[in-house]
Scaffold this active site. Structure first.
Site, PDB file in Angstrom:
ATOM      1  N   LYS A 192       4.440   9.383  -3.140  1.00 34.84           N
ATOM      2  CA  LYS A 192       5.547   8.464  -2.894  1.00 34.84           C
ATOM      3  C   LYS A 192       5.228   7.095  -3.482  1.00 34.84           C
ATOM      4  O   LYS A 192       4.280   6.442  -3.058  1.00 34.84           O
ATOM      5  CB  LYS A 192       5.805   8.290  -1.398  1.00 34.84           C
ATOM      6  CG  LYS A 192       7.100   7.514  -1.160  1.00 34.84           C
ATOM      7  CD  LYS A 192       7.258   7.041   0.266  1.00 34.84           C
ATOM      8  CE  LYS A 192       6.592   5.730   0.540  1.00 34.84           C
ATOM      9  NZ  LYS A 192       7.131   4.595  -0.229  1.00 34.84           N
ATOM     10  N   GLU A 266      -7.334   2.578   0.448  1.00 37.85           N
ATOM     11  CA  GLU A 266      -7.690   1.400  -0.350  1.00 37.85           C
ATOM     12  C   GLU A 266      -6.761   0.292   0.110  1.00 37.85           C
ATOM     13  O   GLU A 266      -5.562   0.342  -0.141  1.00 37.85           O
ATOM     14  CB  GLU A 266      -7.533   1.737  -1.841  1.00 37.85           C
ATOM     15  CG  GLU A 266      -8.369   0.844  -2.730  1.00 37.85           C
ATOM     16  CD  GLU A 266      -7.596  -0.343  -3.224  1.00 37.85           C
ATOM     17  OE1 GLU A 266      -7.637  -1.388  -2.533  1.00 37.85           O
ATOM     18  OE2 GLU A 266      -6.938  -0.225  -4.265  1.00 37.85           O
ATOM     19  N   CYS A 300      -5.116  -6.420  -4.947  1.00 42.24           N
ATOM     20  CA  CYS A 300      -5.952  -6.361  -3.744  1.00 42.24           C
ATOM     21  C   CYS A 300      -7.345  -6.921  -4.014  1.00 42.24           C
ATOM     22  O   CYS A 300      -7.989  -7.440  -3.114  1.00 42.24           O
ATOM     23  CB  CYS A 300      -6.014  -4.939  -3.210  1.00 42.24           C
ATOM     24  SG  CYS A 300      -6.319  -3.761  -4.506  1.00 42.24           S
ATOM     25  N   GLU A 397      -4.998 -12.288   3.760  1.00 47.11           N
ATOM     26  CA  GLU A 397      -4.560 -11.938   2.398  1.00 47.11           C
ATOM     27  C   GLU A 397      -3.125 -12.438   2.178  1.00 47.11           C
ATOM     28  O   GLU A 397      -2.222 -12.103   2.941  1.00 47.11           O
ATOM     29  CB  GLU A 397      -4.623 -10.427   2.210  1.00 47.11           C
ATOM     30  CG  GLU A 397      -4.336 -10.024   0.766  1.00 47.11           C
ATOM     31  CD  GLU A 397      -4.373  -8.520   0.562  1.00 47.11           C
ATOM     32  OE1 GLU A 397      -3.801  -7.793   1.383  1.00 47.11           O
ATOM     33  OE2 GLU A 397      -4.973  -8.087  -0.447  1.00 47.11           O
TER      34      GLU A 397
HETATM   35  P1  ADP Z   1       2.962  -4.094   1.373  1.00 48.31           P
HETATM   36  O1  ADP Z   1       2.867  -4.748   2.722  1.00 48.31           O
HETATM   37  O2  ADP Z   1       2.114  -4.742   0.363  1.00 48.31           O
HETATM   38  O3  ADP Z   1       4.353  -3.796   0.919  1.00 48.31           O
HETATM   39  P2  ADP Z   1       2.578  -1.526   2.489  1.00 48.31           P
HETATM   40  O4  ADP Z   1       1.262  -1.094   3.016  1.00 48.31           O
HETATM   41  O5  ADP Z   1       3.654  -1.846   3.450  1.00 48.31           O
HETATM   42  O6  ADP Z   1       2.255  -2.708   1.530  1.00 48.31           O
HETATM   43  O7  ADP Z   1       3.147  -0.449   1.467  1.00 48.31           O
HETATM   44  C1  ADP Z   1       2.354   0.396   0.688  1.00 48.31           C
HETATM   45  C2  ADP Z   1       2.991   1.763   0.648  1.00 48.31           C
HETATM   46  O8  ADP Z   1       2.959   2.320   1.960  1.00 48.31           O
HETATM   47  C3  ADP Z   1       4.455   1.782   0.234  1.00 48.31           C
HETATM   48  O9  ADP Z   1       4.672   2.934  -0.564  1.00 48.31           O
HETATM   49  C4  ADP Z   1       5.175   1.878   1.557  1.00 48.31           C
HETATM   50  O10 ADP Z   1       6.463   2.455   1.460  1.00 48.31           O
HETATM   51  C5  ADP Z   1       4.246   2.770   2.334  1.00 48.31           C
HETATM   52  N1  ADP Z   1       4.359   2.666   3.806  1.00 48.31           N
HETATM   53  C6  ADP Z   1       4.811   1.625   4.543  1.00 48.31           C
HETATM   54  N2  ADP Z   1       4.732   1.912   5.869  1.00 48.31           N
HETATM   55  C7  ADP Z   1       4.218   3.165   5.972  1.00 48.31           C
HETATM   56  C8  ADP Z   1       3.863   4.029   7.063  1.00 48.31           C
HETATM   57  N3  ADP Z   1       4.022   3.655   8.323  1.00 48.31           N
HETATM   58  N4  ADP Z   1       3.330   5.242   6.787  1.00 48.31           N
HETATM   59  C9  ADP Z   1       3.131   5.622   5.506  1.00 48.31           C
HETATM   60  N5  ADP Z   1       3.437   4.868   4.445  1.00 48.31           N
HETATM   61  C10 ADP Z   1       3.967   3.643   4.648  1.00 48.31           C
END
Ligand code: ADP
Length: 487
Positions: A192, A266, A300, A397
């Site tokens: 995804k 990561e 990151c 961050e």
């Molecule tokens: P950022 O805060 O930098 O946007 P995220 O960690 O929210 O980073 O997003 C990184 C990825 O994780 C994206 O593909 C996002 O859609 C996905 N994501 C966000 N929340 C969840 C969750 N609860 N479980 C799995 N994937 C998630």
């Protein structure tokens, strides 16, 4: 004459007059999920839009993935695994090589779309993101039939279906980091991309389709956090590979506790870039600029905390400010742009929130006088001087073009301050003395340390962090292990 500046993210770049144009690329108005070798409409019929953060224009409608779509993709991946895991390694390698070559052939189109969807300067997407993505496929294709040499006296076998969730800062490159080692080792995947940058992963799906890779080996589902969560919680998945925020990393860790899913995470970082008085100062200043302003600081491993030895602090800061005056913020498709658009409105709001915090905490803010466009999401490169260890802008961050500056007197003080962070992903050391490089890099608690350079990546070197920066390594020989059962 165009203004030629010397931001050396890549020295091979040839400057040209005209900006890259979106006319060179063809986007569809709507994209479905890529499941079992075909693009299919989402089960619930819902789509969301992806926009260009440089002008807020809609680029395409993207399928919103539900649990039903994820389930369909996992079933396809399971079915694909039955044959892919038994396909001779040499055959698997041929497909992976083919994908690598196709990425190279279409690199211009990929670069333009990466910059349009994510906001990064074309110079970076063209010279760094896309070539490195192809390099990852080449590198792991090479390992496919050499696992007996990679792990002598052990029997390496694939593990099954990998669920892979990636962020928006390096969309194609992160897809390559995840997909290449997984399929080269005989696994199948459900990946995804992030909701703000799905386009290059979907273009990769097209490349994969045209490469003839058997159906179901790679499946790509688009959507936001809920879609990611459906992948994490699907019982048909054997391994989760996640790159993203520490916050979501912790949610994932909790979600899979008690299951026998493997995982690699990561996560965030707050890297120290340490400048000693014996460093080549002009090079160090370029390294500081690259360390924090590369990809708008949406990195990151960005060198977001600067530590300068006191005796050269005034000189370094003066040179740094002068250099920042020359940076061009603007159109990501213009080859002279140094700093592109902030990836999303949410991210810009987060950065602005931290700028306020920095000022309220008493740090001195400096921004150059550069102009920024009216429409779209933009942030001037920013320094915070006179920071204290306790400041939130030093500890947390920000993921933007914002650098927190501190000074130190002795080597030990520099190391201690650098390690005073919940994160441990990366770091930089600038000095003329090899012995100091060894001393400092062996005492920094960080997974990746650069000496007299910064933000250099290669598929053969493992990448990953300590502490709140995550666990497991991607890249290199280490990057094969999470996808293998070793007996
Ligand atoms: P950022 O805060 O930098 O946007 P995220 O960690 O929210 O980073 O997003 C990184 C990825 O994780 C994206 O593909 C996002 O859609 C996905 N994501 C966000 N929340 C969840 C969750 N609860 N479980 C799995 N994937 C998630």
């Amino acid at each position: 004459m165009p203004k030629v500046n010397t931001l050396n993210f890549n020295t091979d770049w040839q400057y040209a007059e005209a900006p890259e144009s979106s006319d060179h690329v063809q986007l569809e108005s709507r994209y479905g999920h890529f499941i079992n070798g075909k693009f299919v409409a989402p089960a619930n019929g819902r789509y969301f839009k992806t926009i260009n953060p440089a002008n807020e224009a809609k680029l395409a409608d993207i399928a919103s993935g539900s649990a039903a779509d994820v389930d369909k993709a996992v079933r396809a991946a399971k079915k694909g695994y039955k044959t892919w895991s038994r396909t001779p390694a040499k055959e698997r390698a041929k497909y992976v090589y083919r994908i690598a070559r196709m990425l190279q052939e279409r690199s211009r189109e990929f670069a333009v779309i990466e910059s349009m969807d994510g906001g990064k300067p074309i110079r970076e997407s063209k010279n760094i993101d896309i070539p490195l993505a192809a390099a990852h496929f080449f590198y792991y294709a090479g390992w496919a039939d050499k696992l007996d040499y990679a792990f002598p006296n052990r029997r390496a076998s694939s593990i099954g279906v990998a669920g892979q969730i990636i962020p928006w800062n390096f969309p194609l490159l992160m897809a390559a980091w995840k997909i290449a080692p997984a399929i080269a080792t005989g696994n199948t995947v459900v990946l995804k991309p992030a909701e703000t940058t799905p386009l290059t992963a979907l273009m990769l799906a097209k490349v994969i389709q045209e490469s003839g890779l058997p159906d179901g080996v790679v499946n790509i589902i688009t959507g936001a956090g809920k879609t990611g969560s459906a992948i994490v919680n699907h019982p048909g998945i054997q391994k989760i590979a996640f790159t993203g925020s520490t916050e979501v990393g912790k949610i994932i860790q909790k979600a899979i506790a008690g299951t026998n899913k493997r995982y690699t995470l990561e996560l965030g970082g707050k890297a120290a870039n340490i400048i000693f008085e014996d460093a080549a100062i002009d090079q160090a200043v370029e390294g500081i600029i690259n360390g924090i302003f590369f990809n708008q600081g949406h990195v990151c491993c960005a060198g977001s905390r600067l530590f300068i030895q006191e005796s050269v602090a005034d000189l370094v800061i003066r040179k740094l400010k002068d250099r920042m005056e020359t940076l061009i913020v603007g159109d990501p498709l213009d080859k002279n742009t140094d700093i592109g658009a902030i990836n999303s409105k949410d991210q810009l709001d987060k950065i602005k929130y931290y700028l306020k915090i920095g000022v309220n905490e008493g740090a001195e803010m400096y921004q150059p006088s550069c102009r920024i466009p009216q429409k779209g999401y933009w942030c001037r490169p920013t320094l915070f001087l006179n920071c204290a260890q306790s400041h939130r802008i030093v500890q947390e961050e920000i993921f933007g073009p914002v650098l927190a500056v501190q000074t130190f007197r002795t080597v030990d003080e520099g190391i201690e301050k650098a390690n005073n962070t919940p994160y441990g992903l990366s770091g930089g050391v600038w000095t003329d003395k090899g012995s100091k490089i060894f001393k400092v890099s062996s005492k920094l608690r960080a997974g990746v340390i650069w000496a007299n350079t910064y933000n250099k990546f290669d598929p053969s070197s493992p990448f990953g962090g300590y502490k709140e920066s995550g666990m497991g390594r991607e890249g290199g020989l280490h990057g094969l292990m999470p996808y293998l059962e070793l007996n």
